[in-house]
Enzyme design. Structure first.
Site, PDB file in Angstrom:
ATOM      1  N   HIS A  16       1.130  -1.285   0.061  1.00 34.78           N
ATOM      2  CA  HIS A  16      -0.010  -0.083   0.014  1.00 34.78           C
ATOM      3  C   HIS A  16       0.710   1.187   0.127  1.00 34.78           C
ATOM      4  O   HIS A  16       1.332   1.887   0.960  1.00 34.78           O
ATOM      5  CB  HIS A  16      -0.988  -0.019   1.281  1.00 34.78           C
ATOM      6  CG  HIS A  16      -1.836   1.055   1.459  1.00 34.78           C
ATOM      7  ND1 HIS A  16      -3.061   1.151   2.155  1.00 34.78           N
ATOM      8  CD2 HIS A  16      -1.939   2.190   0.689  1.00 34.78           C
ATOM      9  CE1 HIS A  16      -3.697   2.006   2.011  1.00 34.78           C
ATOM     10  NE2 HIS A  16      -3.181   2.933   1.240  1.00 34.78           N
ATOM     11  N   HIS A 196      -9.606   1.061  -0.949  1.00 32.85           N
ATOM     12  CA  HIS A 196      -9.448   1.789   0.336  1.00 32.85           C
ATOM     13  C   HIS A 196     -10.737   1.665   0.735  1.00 32.85           C
ATOM     14  O   HIS A 196     -11.942   2.058   0.415  1.00 32.85           O
ATOM     15  CB  HIS A 196      -9.049   3.274   0.218  1.00 32.85           C
ATOM     16  CG  HIS A 196      -7.642   3.611  -0.097  1.00 32.85           C
ATOM     17  ND1 HIS A 196      -6.922   2.800  -0.971  1.00 32.85           N
ATOM     18  CD2 HIS A 196      -6.853   4.074   0.540  1.00 32.85           C
ATOM     19  CE1 HIS A 196      -5.832   3.308  -1.133  1.00 32.85           C
ATOM     20  NE2 HIS A 196      -5.523   3.949  -0.132  1.00 32.85           N
ATOM     21  N   GLU A 199     -11.088   3.542   6.201  1.00 31.71           N
ATOM     22  CA  GLU A 199     -10.181   4.577   6.647  1.00 31.71           C
ATOM     23  C   GLU A 199     -10.789   5.812   7.376  1.00 31.71           C
ATOM     24  O   GLU A 199     -10.617   5.669   8.605  1.00 31.71           O
ATOM     25  CB  GLU A 199      -9.286   5.216   5.740  1.00 31.71           C
ATOM     26  CG  GLU A 199      -8.225   5.967   5.696  1.00 31.71           C
ATOM     27  CD  GLU A 199      -7.587   6.594   4.502  1.00 31.71           C
ATOM     28  OE1 GLU A 199      -8.147   6.609   3.604  1.00 31.71           O
ATOM     29  OE2 GLU A 199      -6.312   7.382   4.827  1.00 31.71           O
ATOM     30  N   ASP A 277       1.779   4.103   2.726  1.00 31.84           N
ATOM     31  CA  ASP A 277       0.656   4.767   2.159  1.00 31.84           C
ATOM     32  C   ASP A 277       1.280   6.032   1.209  1.00 31.84           C
ATOM     33  O   ASP A 277       1.278   6.089   0.290  1.00 31.84           O
ATOM     34  CB  ASP A 277      -0.248   5.312   3.462  1.00 31.84           C
ATOM     35  CG  ASP A 277      -1.674   5.905   2.821  1.00 31.84           C
ATOM     36  OD1 ASP A 277      -1.894   5.335   1.509  1.00 31.84           O
ATOM     37  OD2 ASP A 277      -2.329   6.239   3.614  1.00 31.84           O
ATOM     38  N   ASP A 278       1.692   7.185   2.011  1.00 32.10           N
ATOM     39  CA  ASP A 278       2.230   8.225   1.277  1.00 32.10           C
ATOM     40  C   ASP A 278       3.504   8.805   2.217  1.00 32.10           C
ATOM     41  O   ASP A 278       3.372   9.742   2.838  1.00 32.10           O
ATOM     42  CB  ASP A 278       0.967   9.348   1.373  1.00 32.10           C
ATOM     43  CG  ASP A 278       0.060   9.013   0.554  1.00 32.10           C
ATOM     44  OD1 ASP A 278      -0.086   8.994  -0.605  1.00 32.10           O
ATOM     45  OD2 ASP A 278      -1.130   8.643   1.205  1.00 32.10           O
TER      46      ASP A 278
END
Ligand code: ADE
Ligand code: ZN
Length: 339
Positions: A16, A196, A199, A277-278
């Site tokens: 991810h 997703h 979340e 993730d980021d």
């Protein structure tokens, strides 16, 4: 964050990570400069100072602004290579990378430019670091399903490069069911599916992702825990969750890292993986997420090793490579145990 030697050398897969979310300020400013694009920030410090988010939408506003620097095939290649250079030294052996084509095609960048550039980066990863990969195209859920259909159409000539489809962007008010038809079309065309869910959105969205989209993994999934019957069902199905603790913390999905639900997920028998993730925005790459869970929840090395094992099982690797990587992990653990 200081990462332990055990975590650093632990063979793992990352499942991810948004390639646009790996855009470090240094590279963003350099690429913006070479393309003559003006960004709202002119220094690395100014850029990082803007990375304060109280929720997912705050973050997405900045994230979509950052991607505007990306124009050419080489830009997408350089972005992808930079991610793999970073995770090679974290002993990531396989990575499944998301990209958001609509964030680029909406700015007039051709789908082919984006896809070809990323694929060149994936080849570099294999040739330079021996890291295998899969590419997953995400539909932006704040846009409508017709837009997703148009994107699926554009992806058809790149079916050899794109392994799966996913669903990301603002979750609240954009349930998985909104995309049931385009996911059915993607499945019929042979794409694997992930989404997703849970979340920011409610546990119902996780259930919809399973029942209406036919997903093989849930990205995040935190809020599934609010529904014990659903949690039991996910455990029974062996449905993997790609959990991202530093992201959860930065976006206010969890209040503090020591309140992260990782332990409850493990206790419920869920197949949990840890991911970044980021990472350019959330203060750490995949190993920092492993370390954060050890530091804040006292997760021991044996449990982290099980999570790394889950990452290979939950991946879309072909069986032979999966077996090789599981054997590599096993050898690492046995060598450590006898040291
Ligand atoms: N796009 C990039 N990161 C995301 C996240 N954490 N949730 C939803 N969409 C995203
Ligand atoms: Zn994500």
């Amino acid at each position: 964050m200081t990462v332990s030697q055990f975590i650093r050398n632990l063979p793992k897969a990352e499942l991810h990570v948004h390639i646009e979310g790996t855009f470090e300020p240094e590279l963003m400013l350099a690429i913006a400069r070479r393309n003559g694009i003006s960004l709202p920030f002119s220094t690395v410090d100014e850029t990082r100072a803007a990375y304060r988010f109280s929720n997912l939408q705050d973050f997405l506003d900045i994230y979509y602004q950052g991607v505007s620097a990306l124009q050419t095939e080489k830009d997408f290649r350089d972005l992808t290579c930079a991610y793999f250079d970073r995770v090679a030294v974290q002993n990531v052996r396989h990575a499944e990378i998301f990209f958001d084509p609509q964030a680029h095609t909406a700015r007039g960048i051709p789908f082919a430019t984006v896809c070809r550039g990323i694929v060149r980066g994936l080849k570099y990863a294999q040739q330079t670091h021996g890291i295998t990969s899969r590419l997953i195209m995400c539909f932006l859920r704040h846009l409508d399903e017709m837009d997703a259909f148009a994107t699926l159409e554009q992806a058809m000539p790149f079916q050899r490069a794109i392994y799966g489809v996913g669903l990301d962007s603002g979750e609240a008010g954009n349930p998985p069911g909104k995309f049931a038809r385009v996911f059915a079309a993607a499945r019929a065309a042979g794409f694997r599916c992930v989404a997703h869910a849970g979340e920011e959105g409610p546990s119902d969205y996780v259930e919809e992702a399973v029942d209406l989209l036919g997903v093989q993994r849930i990205d995040h999934g935190n809020r599934a825990l609010e529904d014990p019957a659903l949690t039991a069902r996910l455990a029974e199905l062996g449905m993997p969750l790609t959990v991202c603790p530093l992201s959860n913390h930065m976006l206010g999905v969890v209040g503090a890292l020591d309140q992260h639900p990782l332990l409850a997920m493990l206790e419920a028998g869920l197949s949990v993986t840890l991911n970044s993730d980021d990472p350019a925005y959330f203060g750490g790459y995949v190993n920092d997420n492993y370390q954060a869970m050890q530091d804040h929840l006292a997760v021991d090395d044996a449990t982290l090793a099980r999570i790394a094992q889950n990452s290979f099982h939950a991946s879309f690797l072909e069986p032979q490579r999966r077996a090789e990587l599981l054997a590599e992990l096993d050898a690492y653990l046995r060598a450590g145990a006898s040291a």
